[in-house]
Scaffold this motif. Structure first.
Motif, PDB file in Angstrom:
ATOM      1  N   LYS A  16      57.846  92.369  44.025  1.00 15.94           N
ATOM      2  CA  LYS A  16      56.831  92.510  42.527  1.00 15.94           C
ATOM      3  C   LYS A  16      57.527  91.333  41.678  1.00 15.94           C
ATOM      4  N   VAL A  17      58.811  91.301  41.637  1.00 16.47           N
ATOM      5  CA  VAL A  17      59.236  89.943  40.596  1.00 16.47           C
ATOM      6  C   VAL A  17      59.198  88.862  41.242  1.00 16.47           C
ATOM      7  N   ASN A  18      59.926  88.404  42.252  1.00 20.04           N
ATOM      8  CA  ASN A  18      60.070  87.294  42.837  1.00 20.04           C
ATOM      9  C   ASN A  18      58.857  86.489  43.140  1.00 20.04           C
ATOM     10  N   ALA A  19      57.877  87.354  43.748  1.00 13.12           N
ATOM     11  CA  ALA A  19      56.285  86.871  43.933  1.00 13.12           C
ATOM     12  C   ALA A  19      55.607  86.491  42.668  1.00 13.12           C
ATOM     13  N   ALA A  20      55.824  87.268  41.646  1.00 13.18           N
ATOM     14  CA  ALA A  20      54.931  86.882  40.484  1.00 13.18           C
ATOM     15  C   ALA A  20      55.599  85.809  39.712  1.00 13.18           C
ATOM     16  N   TYR A  64      65.921  84.080  44.259  1.00 22.65           N
ATOM     17  CA  TYR A  64      66.250  85.107  45.100  1.00 22.65           C
ATOM     18  C   TYR A  64      66.328  86.475  44.288  1.00 22.65           C
ATOM     19  N   PRO A  65      66.060  87.647  44.978  1.00 24.13           N
ATOM     20  CA  PRO A  65      66.540  88.937  44.690  1.00 24.13           C
ATOM     21  C   PRO A  65      68.177  89.160  45.159  1.00 24.13           C
ATOM     22  N   VAL A  66      68.999  89.574  44.149  1.00 26.44           N
ATOM     23  CA  VAL A  66      70.371  89.968  44.383  1.00 26.44           C
ATOM     24  C   VAL A  66      70.118  90.908  45.346  1.00 26.44           C
ATOM     25  N   TYR A  67      71.014  90.733  46.747  1.00 24.89           N
ATOM     26  CA  TYR A  67      71.227  91.984  47.551  1.00 24.89           C
ATOM     27  C   TYR A  67      72.835  92.037  47.757  1.00 24.89           C
ATOM     28  N   TRP A  68      73.239  93.056  47.640  1.00 24.41           N
ATOM     29  CA  TRP A  68      74.737  93.246  47.607  1.00 24.41           C
ATOM     30  C   TRP A  68      75.384  92.306  46.911  1.00 24.41           C
TER      31      TRP A  68
HETATM   32  C1  LIG Z   1      69.603  95.119  50.638  1.00 27.84           C
HETATM   33  C2  LIG Z   1      69.417  95.143  49.126  1.00 27.84           C
HETATM   34  C3  LIG Z   1      70.288  94.974  48.720  1.00 27.84           C
HETATM   35  C4  LIG Z   1      70.431  95.009  47.080  1.00 27.84           C
HETATM   36  N1  LIG Z   1      71.380  94.790  46.259  1.00 27.84           N
HETATM   37  C5  LIG Z   1      71.541  95.018  45.004  1.00 27.84           C
HETATM   38  C6  LIG Z   1      72.614  94.796  44.066  1.00 27.84           C
HETATM   39  O1  LIG Z   1      73.558  94.268  44.688  1.00 27.84           O
HETATM   40  N2  LIG Z   1      72.435  94.820  42.906  1.00 27.84           N
HETATM   41  C7  LIG Z   1      71.094  95.121  42.138  1.00 27.84           C
HETATM   42  O2  LIG Z   1      71.236  95.139  41.024  1.00 27.84           O
HETATM   43  N3  LIG Z   1      70.243  95.260  42.929  1.00 27.84           N
HETATM   44  C8  LIG Z   1      70.077  95.245  44.001  1.00 27.84           C
HETATM   45  N4  LIG Z   1      68.908  95.280  45.023  1.00 27.84           N
HETATM   46  C9  LIG Z   1      67.708  95.448  44.450  1.00 27.84           C
HETATM   47  C10 LIG Z   1      67.144  94.120  44.374  1.00 27.84           C
HETATM   48  O3  LIG Z   1      67.680  93.210  43.707  1.00 27.84           O
HETATM   49  C11 LIG Z   1      65.612  94.188  43.635  1.00 27.84           C
HETATM   50  O4  LIG Z   1      64.847  95.166  44.558  1.00 27.84           O
HETATM   51  C12 LIG Z   1      64.823  92.904  43.679  1.00 27.84           C
HETATM   52  O5  LIG Z   1      65.629  92.047  42.731  1.00 27.84           O
HETATM   53  C13 LIG Z   1      63.561  93.017  43.190  1.00 27.84           C
HETATM   54  O6  LIG Z   1      62.717  91.780  43.266  1.00 27.84           O
HETATM   55  P1  LIG Z   1      61.423  91.665  44.196  1.00 27.84           P
HETATM   56  O7  LIG Z   1      60.346  92.475  43.260  1.00 27.84           O
HETATM   57  O8  LIG Z   1      61.013  90.231  44.078  1.00 27.84           O
HETATM   58  O9  LIG Z   1      61.672  92.236  45.499  1.00 27.84           O
HETATM   59  C14 LIG Z   1      68.962  95.447  46.390  1.00 27.84           C
HETATM   60  C15 LIG Z   1      67.907  95.332  47.110  1.00 27.84           C
HETATM   61  C16 LIG Z   1      68.134  95.200  48.660  1.00 27.84           C
HETATM   62  C17 LIG Z   1      66.810  95.423  49.357  1.00 27.84           C
END
Ligand SMILES: Cc1cc2nc3c(=O)[nH]c(=O)nc-3n(C[C@H](O)[C@H](O)[C@H](O)COP(=O)(O)O)c2cc1C
Length: 172
Positions: A16-20, A64-68
């Motif tokens: 949702k977010v990064n695509a937009a 990028y979306p933050v992962y872990w």
């Molecule tokens: C594998 C994974 C790990 C994630 N780790 C975190 C995290 O450490 N902290 C956080 O606030 N959100 C975390 N998230 C949530 C993502 O950051 C969030 O879904 C993303 O920023 C949304 O962006 P998008 O709509 O472009 O996918 C995680 C999501 C996934 C799938």
């Protein structure tokens, strides 16, 4: 000034977010948006191609979306491969010197959770320290990050505001 935005999202069609955000800046003059997971679905990065892209840029943005509390795996792989010795660092590695480097990240949790006395216990900026140090190490100027908080529950209205803010950030 040429800007290259490197979008690292493993599931951009579900984003949702990064695509937009990325879509909103596509077509901006002197801005190139590249979706790395689409370019390298097998994870095998063409280092020469990536270095040639960076050579054309005055500003590099990692989105990028933050992962872990970190970045998606391809972003780390990309750094390992592309920021090579003798190119990005070392006595002859000055290819990135003087470029601007910025980060545009989204976090699922609300920004209020990212504070020393809150749920996460650290600020978003603290989690970006490896990138800040890597920018310094490779001679780049680390700029103020663009952060989208609360991505899990963001409303269409809040996202629309964030999109406008991102357009301004990119044009700055
Ligand atoms: C594998 C994974 C790990 C994630 N780790 C975190 C995290 O450490 N902290 C956080 O606030 N959100 C975390 N998230 C949530 C993502 O950051 C969030 O879904 C993303 O920023 C949304 O962006 P998008 O709509 O472009 O996918 C995680 C999501 C996934 C799938």
């Amino acid at each position: 000034m040429n800007t290259t935005v490197l979008v690292f999202h493993p599931h951009i069609t579900e984003s949702k977010v990064n695509a937009a955000l990325a879509k909103a800046i596509e077509g901006t003059e002197n801005v190139t948006v590249r979706y790395l997971y689409d370019i390298y679905p097998d994870g095998k990065i063409n280092v020469e191609q990536e270095q040639a892209e960076l050579a054309k840029a005055d500003r590099i943005i990692f989105q990028y979306p933050v992962y872990w509390y970190s970045m998606p795996a391809l972003a780390r792989q990309w750094m390992d491969d592309v920021f090579a010795y003798g190119w990005a660092y070392g006595s002859k590695g000055k290819a990135l010197h003087g470029k601007d480097f910025a980060v545009a990240v989204s976090v699922g949790a609300p920004l209020a959770a990212y504070a020393p006395d809150a749920e996460v216990g650290h600020t978003v900026e603290e989690f970006l320290l490896p990138l800040k140090a890597s920018a310094a190490f490779t001679g780049m100027n680390f700029q103020t990050p663009f952060v989208t908080g609360g991505a899990f529950t963001i409303t269409d209205e809040a996202l629309a505001k964030q999109v406008e803010a991102y357009k301004a950030f990119i044009k700055a």
